[in-house]
Every structure is written in structure tokens, then in C-alpha cells.
Design a protein around this motif. Structure first.
Motif, short mmCIF file in Angstrom:
data_model
loop_
_atom_site.label_atom_id
_atom_site.label_comp_id
_atom_site.label_asym_id
_atom_site.label_seq_id
_atom_site.Cartn_x
_atom_site.Cartn_y
_atom_site.Cartn_z
N ALA A 185 0.91 -1.20 -0.14
CA ALA A 185 0.06 0.05 0.16
C ALA A 185 0.65 1.24 0.27
O ALA A 185 2.20 1.04 0.56
N THR A 186 0.26 1.96 -0.06
CA THR A 186 1.11 3.56 -0.27
C THR A 186 0.27 4.97 -0.60
O THR A 186 -1.08 4.68 -0.16
N CYS A 187 0.56 5.90 0.33
CA CYS A 187 0.30 6.84 0.36
C CYS A 187 -0.21 7.97 -0.95
O CYS A 187 0.16 9.09 -1.60
N GLN A 188 1.39 7.42 -2.03
CA GLN A 188 1.68 8.34 -2.68
C GLN A 188 0.63 8.04 -3.86
O GLN A 188 0.47 7.11 -3.95
N LYS A 189 0.30 9.85 -3.90
CA LYS A 189 -0.76 9.44 -5.48
C LYS A 189 -0.32 9.07 -6.37
O LYS A 189 0.82 9.79 -7.45
N PRO A 190 -0.39 8.61 -7.33
CA PRO A 190 -0.13 8.37 -8.54
C PRO A 190 -0.22 9.60 -9.57
O PRO A 190 -0.53 10.37 -9.64
N ARG A 191 0.66 9.04 -10.60
CA ARG A 191 1.14 10.42 -11.71
C ARG A 191 -0.74 10.99 -12.30
O ARG A 191 -0.66 12.21 -12.83
N PHE A 192 -0.88 9.56 -12.75
CA PHE A 192 -2.79 9.35 -13.37
C PHE A 192 -3.59 9.50 -12.98
O PHE A 192 -3.51 8.37 -11.95
N VAL A 193 -4.34 9.38 -13.07
CA VAL A 193 -5.80 8.96 -12.20
C VAL A 193 -5.22 7.34 -12.79
O VAL A 193 -6.18 6.37 -11.78
N ILE A 194 -5.17 6.33 -13.66
CA ILE A 194 -4.62 5.09 -13.51
C ILE A 194 -3.42 5.13 -13.88
O ILE A 194 -2.48 5.72 -13.86
N THR A 195 -3.46 4.10 -13.29
CA THR A 195 -2.11 3.14 -13.53
C THR A 195 -1.81 2.06 -14.36
O THR A 195 -0.23 2.82 -14.76
N GLY A 196 -2.32 1.19 -15.12
CA GLY A 196 -2.29 0.57 -16.18
C GLY A 196 -3.32 0.29 -16.74
O GLY A 196 -4.68 0.41 -16.33
N ILE A 197 -3.11 0.14 -18.12
CA ILE A 197 -3.54 -0.25 -19.23
C ILE A 197 -3.15 -2.50 -19.41
O ILE A 197 -2.35 -1.52 -19.92
N ALA A 198 -3.73 -3.02 -19.60
CA ALA A 198 -3.40 -4.56 -19.94
C ALA A 198 -4.57 -5.17 -21.57
O ALA A 198 -6.15 -4.29 -20.36
N GLY A 199 -4.51 -5.66 -21.69
CA GLY A 199 -5.87 -6.66 -22.09
C GLY A 199 -4.95 -7.92 -22.96
O GLY A 199 -4.07 -7.71 -23.37
N LYS A 200 -6.51 -8.49 -22.84
CA LYS A 200 -6.20 -9.44 -23.94
C LYS A 200 -7.51 -9.75 -25.04
O LYS A 200 -8.38 -9.48 -25.01
N LYS A 201 -6.98 -10.86 -26.42
CA LYS A 201 -7.58 -10.78 -26.98
C LYS A 201 -8.12 -12.57 -27.22
O LYS A 201 -7.96 -13.34 -26.66
N ASP A 202 -9.50 -12.82 -28.49
CA ASP A 202 -9.98 -13.82 -28.64
C ASP A 202 -10.46 -14.23 -27.65
O ASP A 202 -10.30 -15.63 -27.49
N PHE A 203 -12.04 -14.09 -27.07
CA PHE A 203 -12.99 -14.06 -25.74
C PHE A 203 -13.79 -14.46 -26.66
O PHE A 203 -13.80 -14.00 -28.49
#
Length: 450
Positions: A288-306
């Protein structure tokens, strides 16, 4: 004395030149006391990893017994073993070491021809690299088979491993423990899945109560999204274990996802660092951290073929056991479920398309038989994208901004679901919209905020 456990990936140990970089990193900080090496990786893009060479070599040993072309396979086996020897000798010579691996290779040759097992074969890459690393650093070498254990079912035995490893390292100030493998109750070698050296590093960090687990690789930490889709995406400075789990599950692969669990229990942070750019701070993974992230989101990831199966029935929510019955149909047909958003009268099950296609008619028939739906629909060629970030909790309108960005990019959203933790939002789109959707989301949350 402070303790850091440092793990180095295959690309960091692919050659003598890379070994020298690693040596400089370790010697620069006296708290880097326990080293977990991988097997030598690729030196160039068209090179072969030593682990893959070992698999091929062992395969030829098996065929030398079981195939009609025995002499040809035996010749291939000897040639591959010679090539593997040469890889290690080039590192030894490049470092100016006096160590000899001749006896080790005699044992390996004997065991390969005795068909000792693929796990043993694969583990020799880390084993041999560990011996070289220990010689180079002047550290104690500890065979992972003596301190990392699996049970009779082949599952990692965390309790026994922690007990033995803690006792073993209590009196050893500096050691090299090869990654990726351990042993079963009968003494035979057992490996983790590919990338398992990350797990070994985490196990050692827990056993010695390290202040930090540094995982050195060929990238400077995690990036907000896939650089194959977004050129030069921004790095992630700090990420929580929970955020990392979400991103790893959806395809982010810098760190083996099972490496999180041992250190998480101890509150030990993981620092992803770049062997080729050791001055970069990399990504810090924390509980856990009190540091605010630089952006609203931390990351974006995904997968195809569902593929998705939508089941609709009036008053579904009032029928006790309805969802269970539907899910049991998938279980009986050995189809794993990836995601399951639902409404009052509908539920949609997302599955891996390749796994589902062979069994789709059995599943459909089973659902009709069990719950008699009013309507059932299949969709294919779908992609799932996870937008993850602890900053989303405190930010209003995150879902709205995602919808807006995708609408402006003319991308049709097939599904959206937000977990109760408000840590992630899952979006379903068509396969052909996958890259465009990630670009649109990255643009609205990162590019426009810089």
C-alpha cells in the motif's frame, strides 16, 4: 546489516559482458547479499535461450531411444550438448574464471540419456549459471533442490521451503541460489512454470526477511501499457500488489504473477530494475502507499480472442441456484470462465474462444437442459481490456471518460464492468477495436494530462 535479494533475468546473464554489468550492480551495494540467477537468455534477437537448447537436447536424447533414426538423434544430442557447453565456456573465458563444468556436464549427459525428466533438463540452465555466478562473486553456491520443495502432487510446499531455507541462510552471509526449480519428496527435480526464477527470488526474500527484493531485467520497470501499441508509454513509478495482479492477469508480463505472494505476506517491496540502465529507479511494487499516482489510472492491459455466452430468462434473479446451474455446465465441459457480468434477467459468460469452440454445442445444450433460457446468444472475436488504478476511487467520472474516449474513436463497447473495489474497470470490445481502444484510453488519461 540491511538485506536485499537480487534476481537477474536471462537477458541480464546472456554473456560475459552482461555478467560484468551484473557484478558491478551487486558490488555497488553491499546489502545485495543473496543472488538468484536465471539461465542465459538470448544474446541477439536470432539467438536461442539456453533453456530452449536444453529442452531440445533432452528431446533428442529421448528420441535416441524411442525413434528408428537413433543414430541421427544421438548425433543431434551430442551436438546440442556441445553447443550448450560452449555457451557456458564463453562466459567463463570472458570473465577470466578458472571454474570447470566438465564433471557437471558428464552428470548431465548421463542423466539425459537415462531419461531423468524434462524438469531436470530445463533446470540445468539455472544450476550451471548459478555455479558460475557464485565463483565470479565469491559467494556461497546453494543448489535450489536442497532448499526449495514441492509436495507429492507437484505443488510448491511453502511451509517446508521457508523453514529449511531460513535455517540454511541464517549462517551464510552471501549466497547464490539458482532460480526456477526445487525438488519433490523423492528427490527428483521439479520446476516452476517458465519465468519461475521470479518466484524463487520472492521465496528467498521472505526467508531472509529482506528489506527489498530487486528484480533485474531488460526493461526499466512497468509501463502504463504495451509499447507495441503505444510508442514510448510512460513508466509506472509505484504500483500496489493488487494493481499488479489485475494487470498481470490481463497480460502484463514483466514479472511472474506468482512471485507476488511470498513477499506480500511479509510486506517486502519489489523493485523492477534494468540491468542495462542501472541508474533508472524502475517500478516499486508495494502493499500500500500514500503516494498519489501521476495519473488517474496506473495501467492498461488486455487480451484478445474471447467468446461470450449470454443467457436471458425472465425473473432469473428470483430462481435460487440459476447462476450455479449455468456455471456447472461450463465446469462439466472443462471450460474455464474468464469474466461474468450479469443483470436482473441476463448473465454473460466470457471464455477463451479457442478452448470453447470445440465444446460450444455441448455447453449450449447443457444450458438449455439445466435452466431453459428464454434466449441464448453467442458472440466471438472479443477482447477484454482492464483499466487499473488506485486513483480511480477518488476520481469522479472515470467510467464516463472511458465511454467518451471510446465513442470519439468510433469504438463500440460490448461490455463494461467495474469491480466493487473500484480498482479496475473491464471493457469488452471487438478484436479489431482492441488497439484503438487502448490508444483512446491512454490518450484521455495520460497524453491529455501531461
Amino acid at each position: 546489516m540491511l538485506i536485499k535479494v537480487v534476481k537477474f533475468g536471462g537477458s541480464s546473464l546472456a554473456s560475459a559482458e552482461q555478467f560484468e554489468k551484473v557484478g558491478a550492480i551487486i558490488r555497488k551495494d553491499s546489502s545485495r547479499r543473496y543472488v538468484i540467477p536465471s539461465a542465459p537468455g538470448k544474446r541477439t534477437s536470432d539467438d536461442t535461450k539456453v533453456t530452449d537448447m536444453l529442452y531440445s537436447c533432452y528431446g533428442q536424447a529421448i528420441l535416441a531411444y524411442d525413434d528408428e533414426e537413433k543414430e541421427e538423434h544421438m548425433e543431434n544430442f551430442e551436438n546440442l550438448l556441445t553447443a550448450i557447453k560452449a555457451r557456458y565456456q564463453s562466459i567463463i573465458d570472458g570473465l577470466g574464471l578458472k571454474i570447470s563444468l566438465e564433471e557437471d556436464f558428464k552428470i548431465i549427459r548421463k542423466n539425459f540419456l537415462a531419461k531423468i525428466g524434462r524438469d531436470y533438463a530445463a533446470s540445468r540452465g539455472e544450476f550451471l549459471n548459478g555455479k558460475i555466478m557464485a565463483e565470479y562473486l565469491g559467494y556461497t553456491f546453494i543448489d535450489a533442490a536442497e532448499v526449495v520443495f514441492f509436495d507429492e502432487e507437484g505443488n510448491f510446499d511453502a511451509e517446508k521451503t521457508d523453514e529449511v531455507l531460513t535455517a540454511k541462510l541464517a549462517d551464510i552471509e552471501r549466497a547464490v541460489i539458482p532460480g526456477f526449480y526445487g525438488s519433490e519428496p523423492d528427490g527428483s527435480v521439479k520446476t516452476f512454470s517458465r519465468g519461475g526464477s521470479d518466484i524463487t527470488g520472492s521465496i528467498v526474500a521472505k526467508a531472509v526477511h529482506a528489506e527489498m527484493y530487486e528484480n533485474w531485467t531488460d526493461v526499466s520497470g512497468f509501463l502504463i501499457t504495451d509499447p507495441r501499441i503505444i510508442p514510448n508509454p510512460k513508466p509506472i513509478d509505484v504500483i500496489t500488489y493488487r494493481e499488479l495482479r489485475e494487470l498481470s492477469y490481463m497480460g502484463a508480463t514483466v514479472l511472474h504473477e506468482d512471485a507476488i505472494f511470498p513477499v506480500r505476506k511479509e510486506g517486502i517491496p519489489i523493485n523492477i530494475r534494468n540491468t542495462n540502465a542501472p541508474e533508472d529507479k524502475g517500478t516499486l511494487i508495494v502493499e500500500a502507499t500514500c503516494q498519489k499516482p501521476r495519473f488517474v489510472i496506473t495501467g492498461i492491459a488486455g487480451k484478445k480472442d474471447f467468446a461470450s455466452v449470454t443467457v436471458e430468462k425472465a425473473m432469473m434473479n428470483s430462481q435460487v441456484g440459476f447462476c450455479r446451474k449455468v456455471l456447472e455446465v461450463f465446469e462439466e465441459n472443462h471450460v474455464s470462465i474468464e469474466h461474468m457480468p450479469s443483470g436482473i434477467d441476463t448473465m454473460t459468460i466470457f471464455v477463451h474462444q479457442e478452448e470453447f469452440e470445440e465444446k460450444e454445442q455441448k455447453v449450449i445444450a447443457g444450458i438449455h437442459r439445466e435452466v431453459e433460457p428464454d434466449y441464448l446468444e453467442l458472440e466471438s472475436d472479443l477482447a477484454l481490456i482492464a483499466v487499473v488504478g488506485r486513483g480511480m476511487r477518488a476520481t469522479r467520472g472515470t467510467s464516463g471518460r472511458i465511454f467518451s474516449a471510446l465513442a470519439h474513436a468510433n469504438i463500440n463497447v460490448r461490455m463494461i464492468d467495474q469491480g466493487s473495489s473500484e480498482l479496475n474497470i473491464i471493457i469488452g470490445v471487438s478484436n479489431h477495436d482492441f488497439e484503438g481502444a487502448i490508444k483512446a484510453i491512454y490518450d484521455i488519461f495520460v497524453t491529455t494530462q501531461i
